[in-house]
Design an enzyme around this catalytic site. Structure first.
Site, PDB file in Angstrom:
ATOM      1  CD  GLU A 251      29.289   5.221  16.692  1.00 23.77           C
ATOM      2  OE1 GLU A 251      28.912   6.540  16.422  1.00 23.77           O
ATOM      3  OE2 GLU A 251      30.234   4.718  17.018  1.00 23.77           O
TER       4      GLU A 251
ATOM      5  CB  CYS B 270      21.404   9.799  15.923  1.00 24.71           C
ATOM      6  SG  CYS B 270      21.711   9.173  14.449  1.00 24.71           S
TER       7      CYS B 270
HETATM    8  P1  NAP Z   1      18.127   3.166  23.738  1.00 24.03           P
HETATM    9  O1  NAP Z   1      16.915   3.138  24.657  1.00 24.03           O
HETATM   10  O2  NAP Z   1      19.384   3.539  24.398  1.00 24.03           O
HETATM   11  O3  NAP Z   1      17.808   1.624  23.096  1.00 24.03           O
HETATM   12  C1  NAP Z   1      18.634   1.066  22.260  1.00 24.03           C
HETATM   13  C2  NAP Z   1      18.706  -0.291  22.482  1.00 24.03           C
HETATM   14  O4  NAP Z   1      19.510  -0.827  23.595  1.00 24.03           O
HETATM   15  C3  NAP Z   1      17.449  -1.129  22.532  1.00 24.03           C
HETATM   16  O5  NAP Z   1      17.671  -2.316  21.773  1.00 24.03           O
HETATM   17  C4  NAP Z   1      17.411  -1.355  23.780  1.00 24.03           C
HETATM   18  O6  NAP Z   1      16.230  -2.187  24.262  1.00 24.03           O
HETATM   19  C5  NAP Z   1      18.550  -1.656  24.311  1.00 24.03           C
HETATM   20  N1  NAP Z   1      18.720  -1.572  25.838  1.00 24.03           N
HETATM   21  C6  NAP Z   1      18.027  -0.960  26.883  1.00 24.03           C
HETATM   22  N2  NAP Z   1      18.810  -0.968  28.017  1.00 24.03           N
HETATM   23  C7  NAP Z   1      19.594  -1.959  27.810  1.00 24.03           C
HETATM   24  C8  NAP Z   1      20.626  -2.407  28.634  1.00 24.03           C
HETATM   25  N3  NAP Z   1      20.529  -2.163  29.983  1.00 24.03           N
HETATM   26  N4  NAP Z   1      21.489  -3.117  28.061  1.00 24.03           N
HETATM   27  C9  NAP Z   1      21.646  -3.321  26.686  1.00 24.03           C
HETATM   28  N5  NAP Z   1      20.632  -3.146  26.003  1.00 24.03           N
HETATM   29  C10 NAP Z   1      19.720  -2.228  26.375  1.00 24.03           C
HETATM   30  O7  NAP Z   1      17.834   3.943  22.460  1.00 24.03           O
HETATM   31  P2  NAP Z   1      16.592   4.187  21.626  1.00 24.03           P
HETATM   32  O8  NAP Z   1      15.506   5.018  22.176  1.00 24.03           O
HETATM   33  O9  NAP Z   1      16.288   2.899  20.929  1.00 24.03           O
HETATM   34  O10 NAP Z   1      17.276   5.058  20.469  1.00 24.03           O
HETATM   35  C11 NAP Z   1      17.370   6.602  20.698  1.00 24.03           C
HETATM   36  C12 NAP Z   1      18.657   6.862  20.745  1.00 24.03           C
HETATM   37  O11 NAP Z   1      19.605   6.368  19.774  1.00 24.03           O
HETATM   38  C13 NAP Z   1      18.769   8.368  20.661  1.00 24.03           C
HETATM   39  O12 NAP Z   1      19.772   8.892  21.690  1.00 24.03           O
HETATM   40  C14 NAP Z   1      19.813   8.394  19.264  1.00 24.03           C
HETATM   41  O13 NAP Z   1      20.324   9.690  19.247  1.00 24.03           O
HETATM   42  C15 NAP Z   1      20.525   7.406  19.168  1.00 24.03           C
HETATM   43  N6  NAP Z   1      21.161   7.077  17.973  1.00 24.03           N
HETATM   44  C16 NAP Z   1      22.150   7.241  17.543  1.00 24.03           C
HETATM   45  C17 NAP Z   1      22.634   6.779  16.434  1.00 24.03           C
HETATM   46  C18 NAP Z   1      24.375   7.088  15.879  1.00 24.03           C
HETATM   47  O14 NAP Z   1      24.502   6.413  14.898  1.00 24.03           O
HETATM   48  N7  NAP Z   1      24.943   7.880  16.989  1.00 24.03           N
HETATM   49  C19 NAP Z   1      21.949   6.199  15.429  1.00 24.03           C
HETATM   50  C20 NAP Z   1      20.455   6.133  15.848  1.00 24.03           C
HETATM   51  C21 NAP Z   1      19.970   6.413  17.228  1.00 24.03           C
HETATM   52  P3  NAP Z   1      14.861  -2.053  24.634  1.00 24.03           P
HETATM   53  O15 NAP Z   1      14.150  -1.374  23.206  1.00 24.03           O
HETATM   54  O16 NAP Z   1      14.057  -3.391  24.730  1.00 24.03           O
HETATM   55  O17 NAP Z   1      14.796  -1.220  25.635  1.00 24.03           O
END
Ligand code: NAP
Length: 516
Positions: A286, A320
């Site tokens: 997601e 999001c």
């Molecule tokens: P993110 O930077 O993509 O990180 C999400 C998770 O992925 C974190 O636990 C992060 O760990 C991990 N991660 C980072 N690099 C990775 C890799 N190479 N392989 C596997 N995992 C990895 O997102 P965020 O900044 O936490 O959250 C914001 C985003 O989430 C926004 O784009 C928002 O729209 C989206 N979101 C979507 C929904 C939905 O339901 N569609 C809901 C909530 C949020 P680290 O923290 O250690 O980097």
């Protein structure tokens, strides 16, 4: 027998006793800043000696907790523990697994204000936003417990002469649970609970900005007696261990919520077969959004402006589902801007431990820099209506910012900003507004404001988003009522909190015994 599901009530902070208790919980959390947290693998605490700190975004020099950091060796250790635990947990009756979730919901309800306090402190949620997040986490536990029972009774096969056909839903195996920081309790709990109630075992890697909240779920699951190895907690940098976790040959599925960039990377890596891997990995991803509220000329403009302000600036626009574009038909364009300005000027920005604060800080320095970068683009591409700069204070505070006259196709119209920045776009008519709304790569949430029955019907058919709302805000999906998940680059449309969701964590086995 269980009572039917209902959504958890929000705490009434107008009551002095609730305010008092929330303040006390904040003090309790503040008193724990020197704590060092281990990993939790196979029912045991594990330390690595390599640590990272979780910081308070409202007071940037304040440590919230220090975490031991998982590396590849700990991923291997956790995988071994999860594989061992799977051999027992997979055979446990759904009812027994559901009871664990129900007990966890009860503990979370009892510790609600404490959970809120961790979110206020670790990620800068205001009191009501934190309370809504905890309530949603409780909802997920309650809802998926009931769903596990329902799925266990689903009759997926029809009768066949002289045979006894069955379709049984069985777990997948060991999953990687990778949540974001923005709903640090709700999303993390929902993804984890859905995986374990269906008989899988998991490696949970919390977001690095909110590991304390992840640890809190681990504590709660320990308290309610979740068997060792079912939930393994491996905090660490996604950049460092994410690829290893995703490509591990024993990882059977990945449940991810986060950015489009990381989600696509995971989908890509998971499609490549690692040596020793004997299955096709399942990925639920997601991802981001560019969510829009469309306002028509005959809408209730006062209400529409209130809904846009709440959707755009609640939790600093870091949902999001946050409204980052208001597309308004030309007859009422100036009026909506005036009404929005009036409302947004009243929003308070500051430390979220103060209950009068509406907007706290953004998550971290990188977010702040990114958002301020978009504000500079907005100053060139649009007309600044309000905000447009940092807000005072020691944290990552940004003023609620509105740009009018943003043109379709420009960055503020197309890209996810994930901060308190709203683009207002003028459309000639309702049809054009829907067309502009659909013209991004995303498709997560949207709302339309109109009293015209034909236009409501048109929006229901043509506004291409996973979660569409009519005459209400575009945030605030409730478990059960609004199953959540997006179209296009917003993800795999998993519909979290809905009746299809648990199916993503299981595979169906068709069995038929000949009777004569
Ligand atoms: P993110 O930077 O993509 O990180 C999400 C998770 O992925 C974190 O636990 C992060 O760990 C991990 N991660 C980072 N690099 C990775 C890799 N190479 N392989 C596997 N995992 C990895 O997102 P965020 O900044 O936490 O959250 C914001 C985003 O989430 C926004 O784009 C928002 O729209 C989206 N979101 C979507 C929904 C939905 O339901 N569609 C809901 C909530 C949020 P680290 O923290 O250690 O980097």
């Amino acid at each position: 027998m269980l009572s039917p599901f209902h959504n958890e009530s929000f705490t009434d902070f107008s009551k002095p006793e609730n305010r008092q208790k929330q303040q006390e919980a904040l003090k309790l959390v503040a008193s724990q800043s020197a704590r060092e947290y281990p990993l939790f693998i196979g029912g045991r605490d594990v330390t690595t000696g390599r640590t990272f700190k979780s910081m308070n975004p409202s007071h940037t020099s304040q440590v919230v907790g220090t975490f031991h950091k998982a590396g590849q060796a700990e991923v291997d250790l956790a995988m071994k523990a999860a594989l061992e635990a799977f051999e027992k947990w997979r055979w446990v009756a759904p009812k027994e697994r559901a009871i664990i979730l129900l007990k966890a919901a009860a503990v979370m309800r009892r510790r609600k204000l404490e959970v809120n306090a961790w979110m206020i402190t670790e990620i800068g949620k205001s009191w009501p936003e934190a309370d809504a997040d905890t309530s949603e986490a409780i909802d997920f536990l309650e809802f998926y417990a009931r769903e596990a029972l329902r799925w266990s009774e689903v009759k997926g096969a029809t009768p066949f002469p002289n045979e006894f056909p069955e379709l049984n839903y069985i777990p997948l195996g060991v999953g990687a649970i990778i949540p974001p920081w923005n709903f640090p309790m709700a999303i993390l709990t929902g993804m984890t609970a859905a995986a374990i109630v269906t008989g899988n075992t998991v490696l949970l890697k919390p977001a690095s900005d909110t590991p304390c909240i992840g640890y809190l779920l681990v504590e709660i699951m320990r308290e309610v007696g979740l068997p060792a190895g079912v939930l393994n907690f491996i905090p660490g940098s996604g950049g460092e261990i994410g690829d290893y976790l995703v490509t591990h040959p024993k990882t059977r599925f990945i449940s991810f919520t986060g950015s489009k960039e990381v989600g696509l990377r995971i989908i890509n890596l998971a499609s490549q077969v690692s040596p020793g891997q004997i299955w096709v990995k399942r990925v639920v991803a997601e991802m981001g959004g560019k969510d829009t509220i469309v306002v028509d000329a005959d809408a209730d403009l006062q209400e529409a402006a209130t809904a846009i302000a709440a959707s755009a600036f609640g939790f600093q626009g870091q949902k999001c589902s946050a409204c980052s574009r208001a597309i308004v038909v030309e007859e009422v364009y100036d009026r909506i801007i005036a009404l929005l300005t009036e409302r947004v000027k009243k929003l308070t920005v500051g430390p979220p431990e103060d209950p009068s604060t509406y907007m706290g800080p953004v998550a971290n320095q990188a977010s702040e820099e990114k958002i301020l970068g978009y504000i500079e683009i907005g100053k060139k591409d649009g007309r600044l209506i309000c905000g447009g700069a940092k807000a005072p204070g020691e944290g990552y505070y940004i003023q609620p910012t509105i740009f009018a006259d943003i043109q379709p196709g420009t960055p503020l119209d197309q890209e996810e900003i994930f901060g308190p920045v709203l683009a207002v776009i003028k459309a000639k008519n309702f049809e054009e507004a829907i067309r502009i709304a659909n013209s991004t790569e995303f498709g997560l949430t949207g709302a339309v404001w109109t009293r015209d029955r034909y236009k409501i019907e048109e929006a229901k058919k043509k506004f291409h988003v996973g979660n569409l709302y009519v005459n209400r805000k575009c945030t605030g999906a409730m478990v059960g009522a609004h199953p959540f998940g997006g179209f296009n680059m917003s993800g795999t449309d998993s519909k979290a909190g809905g009746m299809d969701y648990l199916g993503l964590f299981m595979q169906a086995k068709s069995v038929s015994e000949r009777l004569i």
